[in-house]
Design an enzyme around this catalytic site. Structure first.
Site, mmCIF file in Angstrom:
data_model
loop_
_atom_site.group_PDB
_atom_site.id
_atom_site.type_symbol
_atom_site.label_atom_id
_atom_site.label_comp_id
_atom_site.label_asym_id
_atom_site.label_seq_id
_atom_site.Cartn_x
_atom_site.Cartn_y
_atom_site.Cartn_z
ATOM 1 N N ARG A 59 48.869 35.274 35.378
ATOM 2 C CA ARG A 59 48.472 34.105 36.126
ATOM 3 C C ARG A 59 50.152 33.490 34.798
ATOM 4 O O ARG A 59 48.910 32.889 34.367
ATOM 5 C CB ARG A 59 48.476 33.296 37.755
ATOM 6 C CG ARG A 59 47.809 34.169 38.031
ATOM 7 C CD ARG A 59 46.791 32.959 39.297
ATOM 8 N NE ARG A 59 46.509 34.163 40.543
ATOM 9 C CZ ARG A 59 45.780 35.249 40.541
ATOM 10 N NH1 ARG A 59 44.915 36.042 39.827
ATOM 11 N NH2 ARG A 59 45.328 35.446 41.866
ATOM 12 N N HIS A 112 45.759 47.746 35.912
ATOM 13 C CA HIS A 112 45.294 47.568 37.307
ATOM 14 C C HIS A 112 44.654 48.551 37.675
ATOM 15 O O HIS A 112 44.385 48.361 38.785
ATOM 16 C CB HIS A 112 46.140 46.766 37.860
ATOM 17 C CG HIS A 112 45.874 45.167 38.674
ATOM 18 N ND1 HIS A 112 44.214 45.519 39.518
ATOM 19 C CD2 HIS A 112 45.464 44.034 39.109
ATOM 20 C CE1 HIS A 112 43.942 44.348 39.273
ATOM 21 N NE2 HIS A 112 44.378 43.440 39.157
ATOM 22 N N ALA A 113 43.310 49.231 36.797
ATOM 23 C CA ALA A 113 42.681 50.372 37.308
ATOM 24 C C ALA A 113 41.278 49.823 38.587
ATOM 25 O O ALA A 113 41.410 48.605 37.576
ATOM 26 C CB ALA A 113 41.970 51.403 36.315
ATOM 27 N N TYR A 114 40.647 50.056 39.143
ATOM 28 C CA TYR A 114 40.271 49.182 39.922
ATOM 29 C C TYR A 114 38.731 50.611 39.866
ATOM 30 O O TYR A 114 38.857 51.634 40.105
ATOM 31 C CB TYR A 114 40.301 49.496 41.880
ATOM 32 C CG TYR A 114 40.687 47.929 41.492
ATOM 33 C CD1 TYR A 114 41.946 48.244 41.920
ATOM 34 C CD2 TYR A 114 40.201 46.681 42.047
ATOM 35 C CE1 TYR A 114 42.678 46.600 42.374
ATOM 36 C CE2 TYR A 114 40.526 46.063 42.173
ATOM 37 C CZ TYR A 114 42.069 45.654 42.577
ATOM 38 O OH TYR A 114 43.162 44.695 42.984
ATOM 39 N N ASP A 143 37.262 36.741 39.503
ATOM 40 C CA ASP A 143 38.263 37.276 39.672
ATOM 41 C C ASP A 143 38.000 36.273 38.298
ATOM 42 O O ASP A 143 39.389 35.265 38.652
ATOM 43 C CB ASP A 143 39.046 36.782 40.818
ATOM 44 C CG ASP A 143 39.981 36.884 40.717
ATOM 45 O OD1 ASP A 143 41.016 37.191 41.264
ATOM 46 O OD2 ASP A 143 41.188 38.098 39.201
ATOM 47 N N GLU A 165 40.652 44.436 33.422
ATOM 48 C CA GLU A 165 42.147 43.834 32.982
ATOM 49 C C GLU A 165 42.757 43.664 31.221
ATOM 50 O O GLU A 165 42.121 42.048 31.581
ATOM 51 C CB GLU A 165 43.288 42.991 33.799
ATOM 52 C CG GLU A 165 42.495 44.082 35.343
ATOM 53 C CD GLU A 165 43.146 42.364 36.545
ATOM 54 O OE1 GLU A 165 44.188 41.962 35.887
ATOM 55 O OE2 GLU A 165 42.931 42.977 37.584
HETATM 56 C C1 G6D Z 1 42.828 38.513 42.719
HETATM 57 O O1 G6D Z 1 43.325 38.376 40.242
HETATM 58 C C2 G6D Z 1 42.995 39.227 41.105
HETATM 59 C C3 G6D Z 1 44.863 39.972 41.590
HETATM 60 O O2 G6D Z 1 44.299 40.319 39.929
HETATM 61 C C4 G6D Z 1 45.056 41.246 42.108
HETATM 62 O O3 G6D Z 1 45.461 41.930 41.606
HETATM 63 C C5 G6D Z 1 44.679 40.382 44.116
HETATM 64 O O4 G6D Z 1 43.967 39.870 43.709
HETATM 65 C C6 G6D Z 1 45.276 41.526 44.323
HETATM 66 O O5 G6D Z 1 44.232 37.538 43.263
#
Ligand code: G6D
Length: 352
Positions: A93, A188-190, A257, A318
């Site tokens: 960010r 940004h893989a989950y 997060d 990430e």
């Molecule tokens: C949250 O911080 C995360 C981000 O990385 C994600 O992409 C978003 O939710 C969907 O804010």
């Protein structure tokens, strides 16, 4: 095997490449590229968003996808969807919609209140890339002008996904720019290593980190580092994610997060190790931060196929340079200058 870098296999080994149509986004045809190595590990990449669509490992019950994947392109078309996509120019960010480059204020488009998240509303994840696939790599290229995404400089980016016979996936990022700008990409893989529809609360996580960044309410870091020890943030030993998440229930986020600081380490030491049952993913990066996001408020607005979208259905890890580097070079350097191309790399190893 933990952390061990296996010898690169003979490049002559042939591996299978298949391509298939994957719908259209804003009139552009999307293509899925699948590569399978000799152990039966499969990597699928989409040209839209330079997206890591699937990673499948062979199991006794058949191939198991370890990534949260939407069944069709509709899950990826929304510019605000990030799962598995290539994120950039800047992963983290950028607060207040501006930053300083060589002392000059650069205004940026915002896409999260006044914040520029994941490269802004026209970041890498929203673009159609040009793909060139071979037996073990998918190379994707993109030309981004300042007019496209609002960052200074016109940039040429190449993202190369390679699946090796050593069961590593390597993502290489290379960029050049016409003017000084920023470059701090990630994927940004989950991850969800369950064969069924369980959440990641049954996963084990280890992070090579002793500190995390203090963040403001808008999740922009303050630049202060906080100790992980004696808190839910301490993943220095193998830790049950369900237990750690239980410790976070008192917070507004009710999960992670957060930006974990990664100390200097040997290249064969993983920054993160995620395990569920017989399956382990190790992530390797030489950059000094890892954003860990545990999908704390996911709802049914997202479609991950047989994995029901809900809180804690996946974990994003990430790798990137600390977002605070934008404000203070002591946290790292993410500048991309015309005379100095940048290269970043993230590697993943799979045991199954
Ligand atoms: C949250 O911080 C995360 C981000 O990385 C994600 O992409 C978003 O939710 C969907 O804010």
């Amino acid at each position: 095997m933990t952390g061990q870098i296996l010898p690169a296999m003979n490049k002559e080994d042939t591996m299978g490449l298949t391509t298939e149509a994957f719908g259209t986004v804003r009139g552009a045809a999307v293509t899925a590229y699948t590569i399978e190595n000799k152990h039966g590990v499969r990597m699928t990449v989409l040209d839209y968003g330079a997206t890591w669509y699937k990673l499948e490992v062979p199991t006794a019950a058949g191939h198991q996808n370890l990534l949260l994947s939407s069944p069709d392109i509709s899950g990826y078309a929304d510019p605000g969807s990030y799962h598995s996509k290539t994120i950039g120019r800047v992963a983290g960010r950028i607060g207040q919609g501006h930053y300083k480059q060589n002392g000059q204020v650069v205004n940026l488009p915002a896409n999260e209140g006044t914040t520029t998240l994941h490269g802004g509303p026209n970041g890498f994840s929203t673009r159609m890339w040009q793909a060139d696939a071979s037996a073990d790599t998918v190379k994707l290229t993109l030309h981004v002008t300042s007019a496209d995404d609002g960052f200074p400089g016109d940039v040429d980016v190449t993202v190369t996904y390679t699946l090796g016979e050593d069961d590593f996936v390597t993502i290489d990022y290379a960029a050049t720019s016409s003017a000084p700008t920023l470059f701090n990409p990630t994927n940004h893989a989950y991850w969800n290593l369950n064969a069924g529809d369980d959440t990641i609360q049954n996963h084990l996580l280890t992070l090579n980190s002793a500190q995390h960044y203090e963040v403001q309410a808008n999740k922009v870091p303050t630049g202060e580092l906080l100790a992980n020890l004696h808190s839910g943030f301490d993943f220095s030993r193998v830790t049950n994610l369900g237990d750690a998440l239980a410790e976070m229930q008192w917070t507004e986020e009710k999960g992670f997060d957060d930006i974990f600081a990664i100390p200097a380490h040997a290249t064969d030491e993983p920054v993160a190790t995620l395990t569920q049952g017989a399956i382990t993913v190790q992530e390797f990066s030489d950059r000094n931060a890892l954003v860990v996001f545990t999908a704390n408020k996911f709802g049914t607005e997202l479609n991950f196929g047989e994995k029901t979208s809900r809180p804690y259905i996946g974990i994003a890890m990430e790798a990137q340079t600390a977002p605070s580097a934008i404000d203070d070079p002591k946290f790292g350097d993410i500048t991309l200058s015309p005379d100095q191309p940048r290269h970043e790399q993230i590697r993943y190893h799979f045991s199954y």
